[in-house]
Structures are given as C-alpha cells and as structure tokens.
Design an enzyme around this catalytic site. Structure first.
Site, PDB file in Angstrom:
ATOM      1  N   ASP A   1     -12.044  -1.130   4.274  1.00 31.76           N
ATOM      2  CA  ASP A   1     -10.608  -1.288   4.763  1.00 31.76           C
ATOM      3  C   ASP A   1     -10.299   0.188   5.566  1.00 31.76           C
ATOM      4  O   ASP A   1      -9.604   0.255   6.942  1.00 31.76           O
ATOM      5  CB  ASP A   1      -9.812  -0.872   3.543  1.00 31.76           C
ATOM      6  CG  ASP A   1      -8.321  -1.368   3.593  1.00 31.76           C
ATOM      7  OD1 ASP A   1      -8.007  -1.900   4.649  1.00 31.76           O
ATOM      8  OD2 ASP A   1      -7.526  -1.543   2.781  1.00 31.76           O
TER       9      ASP A   1
ATOM     10  N   LYS B   1      -6.244   5.302   3.162  1.00 35.44           N
ATOM     11  CA  LYS B   1      -6.985   5.025   4.403  1.00 35.44           C
ATOM     12  C   LYS B   1      -5.977   4.989   5.492  1.00 35.44           C
ATOM     13  O   LYS B   1      -6.217   5.148   6.888  1.00 35.44           O
ATOM     14  CB  LYS B   1      -7.795   3.880   4.409  1.00 35.44           C
ATOM     15  CG  LYS B   1      -6.856   2.587   3.949  1.00 35.44           C
ATOM     16  CD  LYS B   1      -6.372   1.728   5.163  1.00 35.44           C
ATOM     17  CE  LYS B   1      -5.388   0.654   4.573  1.00 35.44           C
ATOM     18  NZ  LYS B   1      -4.931  -0.098   5.589  1.00 35.44           N
TER      19      LYS B   1
ATOM     20  N   SER C   1      -7.865  -6.100   6.235  1.00 30.54           N
ATOM     21  CA  SER C   1      -7.446  -7.403   6.238  1.00 30.54           C
ATOM     22  C   SER C   1      -6.001  -7.320   7.123  1.00 30.54           C
ATOM     23  O   SER C   1      -5.076  -7.014   6.475  1.00 30.54           O
ATOM     24  CB  SER C   1      -6.679  -7.865   5.034  1.00 30.54           C
ATOM     25  OG  SER C   1      -6.486  -7.003   4.076  1.00 30.54           O
TER      26      SER C   1
ATOM     27  N   GLU D   1       2.369   2.723   7.778  1.00 32.57           N
ATOM     28  CA  GLU D   1       2.700   3.275   6.162  1.00 32.57           C
ATOM     29  C   GLU D   1       2.032   4.854   6.054  1.00 32.57           C
ATOM     30  O   GLU D   1       2.536   5.476   5.043  1.00 32.57           O
ATOM     31  CB  GLU D   1       1.975   2.244   5.383  1.00 32.57           C
ATOM     32  CG  GLU D   1       2.706   0.852   5.180  1.00 32.57           C
ATOM     33  CD  GLU D   1       3.803   1.138   4.082  1.00 32.57           C
ATOM     34  OE1 GLU D   1       4.122   2.093   3.545  1.00 32.57           O
ATOM     35  OE2 GLU D   1       4.432   0.079   3.676  1.00 32.57           O
TER      36      GLU D   1
ATOM     37  N   LYS E   1       0.842  -1.288  -0.051  1.00 29.88           N
ATOM     38  CA  LYS E   1      -0.071  -0.029   0.048  1.00 29.88           C
ATOM     39  C   LYS E   1       0.769   1.414  -0.080  1.00 29.88           C
ATOM     40  O   LYS E   1       1.997   1.275   0.628  1.00 29.88           O
ATOM     41  CB  LYS E   1      -1.036   0.125   0.998  1.00 29.88           C
ATOM     42  CG  LYS E   1      -1.903  -1.222   1.235  1.00 29.88           C
ATOM     43  CD  LYS E   1      -2.702  -1.365   2.640  1.00 29.88           C
ATOM     44  CE  LYS E   1      -3.510  -2.343   2.568  1.00 29.88           C
ATOM     45  NZ  LYS E   1      -2.885  -3.505   2.739  1.00 29.88           N
TER      46      LYS E   1
END
Length: 350
Positions: free
Chosen positions: A258, A199, A146, A304, A111
């Site tokens: 998510d 996100k 996830s 991240e 991501k």
C-alpha cells in the site's frame, strides 16, 4: 458466494470503485450519499460524475440519500466515509434495527484516525465504542494497495480483510473475491489500520520529494527509494507502539504494498498533494495545519494524509516516538518549515 445485497456508507471514489467491483461479481450494491446530484448521476446515468467521472457503473449499483435505508436493507454494510465524517455517519444508524439488533455484518474501508479526549484512536476501536457489544472484535477492516480508478475497471488488485474473528475475516474475504480482486484474511486489525493511515502521511512527503527531484542535481530515484524504505520503518515503529503484533503485516500488501502504490501511482491523492505543495504553493492559502484541515474542501480533492498527520503527531508526542518523516510533514503543513529545507535537512544529514 451467492448474490448478496451490500450497503456502502459513502459514495466517494473509493466507495464507488468497490461498489462497481462487487457488482461485477454479481452482488447488488446500494451506496449512501447526502448529495442529491450523486444520486441522480448514478441512478439515472450510471456514473458518479462528482467523485469517479468517466467510469460506467453497473445497473446493480444504486444510490440512496437515506442512510437508515442503506443500513437496514442489506446483508452487509461497508463504511467508506472519509475519516472526518465517519463517526457522524455511524451515529445516524445506531438505532436502525439491522444495526441495533446486529442483523448486519460491518466492514470498514476508511483510512485514518479518530480524535478522542485521551488521544487519537484507531477507527475500529472508535466504532466498537458506539456499536452494540456484538460488534466488538467482529468488525472487519479492509485495506491494501488499491486505487478506485483501477478497481472500478477490474485491474487485478490485492486486499486484506482483517478481523479478530477469523470466521468473519474469511466471510468478508469471500464476499470480496470478485473478478479483479484477490483478497487475503488477517488477524492483525491494528497493524493493517496503521499501515493504511500512516502510508498517506509518507506519500505526501514522497510527493514533495518527487516534485523537487525533477529539477534537482541532488535528489533522484535512488533518493525516493531511500525515503520509501525509511517511511516503512516509521510505519512499523508507530504500529508496534499502538499494539500491532504481527511483523509480517508491514512487509505484506497492507504495508509495503500500500505504501508503494500510494507513493508512486498517478492516482494517489496524497502524492498529488505533496507535488502541489512544491509546484503550486498550495499551502500559501492556509495559516497552519488546523486551518488547512478546517478548509480542506477548498483543495478540490481529499488528501487523507493531511488529517492523519495531525493525529500521528499527537501519537508521537504521547508515546515519545521519534519519527523524522512524519514529524517533518507536520512542520511543513503547520507552516513551520519550507518543504525543500526539510528534505535537505532530512536526507543530507551525515
């Protein structure tokens, strides 16, 4: 789908969780790690002590320190490297026969964004610029709500496999249909990537609010839902600005799903980092955002959203977007404003 041999470039928590899920479905999985300790702990003790401790791995999961071997000896190749290291790992395998001669299909679990002289680029686009022409529109991007800790033990999880080639989207969907995973296909490669990256930015701000709300007479659960909804709107805004064309992506598990789990789950590293900003003053160790990114290994885990925030800010400037939550986090991480002041400024405006 019959037993396959699957290589995973990266052996962090997410790569390891997916490896265990695939092995549970009968596949053989070989992860690449540069870390000799990870190789020893997985191959000898069936546990990734460094990145996913406490989870017993299948004997069908192994680790190699040879990235060319992993790229060249498997039917499918999944990239799970953090965005900071993704392109360096890709460059190491460009001349591997299976990649150079397009004998292996590629999927991406990473991501974030990739820096470029013309401005931040999406991961798939950046990879396509280096790989043989065959891979253009043939890389499958995989995302969804996830956390590795739940995927590793088989708790029911939904994912989306997005690709410009519908045949490959379905092929990876079927590959990932193992006990514990429900997988859907999508053509919206851009939208799914934007959801997965941005996100994490929203989740850091949510974590800040979550920590502040514990001792606040002003902020509570209602406020957190307000922030989540506003965050989803910002994700959709930047998504359309970057070329997403499917509004339903943002209301699917790739978008709202998510975002929800990243903001609320105890496993969320970005939520955790937001809480650490408030509860332990973790930003006091760093001069600004660039300093934070340069020394991000000192945190002890990888949020991240910190890296994504830098690139989201650049995109907003480039495309003249007004995203209050994303730009606010940039100011917080750049040590321009205190998080409590920003939250009050953002949420108490009339």
């Amino acid at each position: 789908m019959s037993q396959k041999h699957i290589g995973i470039i990266g052996s962090g928590a997410w790569g390891t969780g997916v490896a265990q899920a695939l092995a549970r479905g009968g596949h053989f999985v070989q992860m690449y790690s540069h870390d000799a300790d990870v190789l020893t702990s997985v191959n000898q003790n069936h546990e990734n002590v460094k990145y996913l401790p406490g989870y017993t791995l299948s004997e069908k999961v192994s680790v190699s320190n040879d990235i060319a071997e992993v790229a060249n000896s498997n039917d499918y190749l999944l990239f799970a490297s953090p965005s900071l290291y993704l392109m360096d790992n890709l460059k190491k395998i460009l001349n591997v026969p299976a990649v150079a001669r397009t004998r292996v299909e590629i999927g991406v679990l990473t991501k974030g964004f990739i820096p470029d002289a013309a401005g931040p680029r999406l991961i798939v686009e950046s990879m396509e610029s280096l790989l043989p022409e065959y891979y253009r529109h043939n890389i499958v991007y995989i995302a969804g709500p996830s956390h590795a800790e739940e995927v590793a033990v088989g708790k029911l999880t939904g994912l989306i496999a997005a690709c410009g080639n519908p045949k490959l989207a379905i092929e990876f969907r079927d590959l990932l249909k193992v006990p514990g995973l429900m997988v859907y296909s999508s053509f919206d490669v851009i939208g799914v990537q934007i959801c997965a990256a941005v996100k994490n930015v929203i989740a850091i701000v949510y974590g800040c609010l979550d920590a502040v709300a514990e001792h606040s007479t002003i902020f509570g659960d209602n406020t957190e839902s307000l922030l989540l909804a506003a965050g989803l709107n910002e994700i959709q805004t930047i998504g359309f600005a970057m070329g997403a064309t499917y509004p339903e992506t943002f209301t699917s598990i790739a978008g709202v799903g998510d975002l929800d789990v990243s903001c609320k789950s105890k496993w969320g590293r970005n939520r955790r980092f937001g809480r650490d900003i408030i509860n332990s003053g973790i930003l006091s160790k760093f001069k600004n955002l660039d300093d934070l990114i340069q020394h991000i290994g000192e945190i002890g885990y990888l949020p991240e959203g910190v890296i994504a925030c830098k690139y989201v800010h650049e995109i907003c400037v480039q495309k003249n977007l007004r995203l209050l939550i994303c730009s606010g986090l940039y100011r917080i991480l750049n040590r321009e404003i205190e998080p409590e002041d920003f939250l009050t400024e953002l949420l108490m405006k009339r």
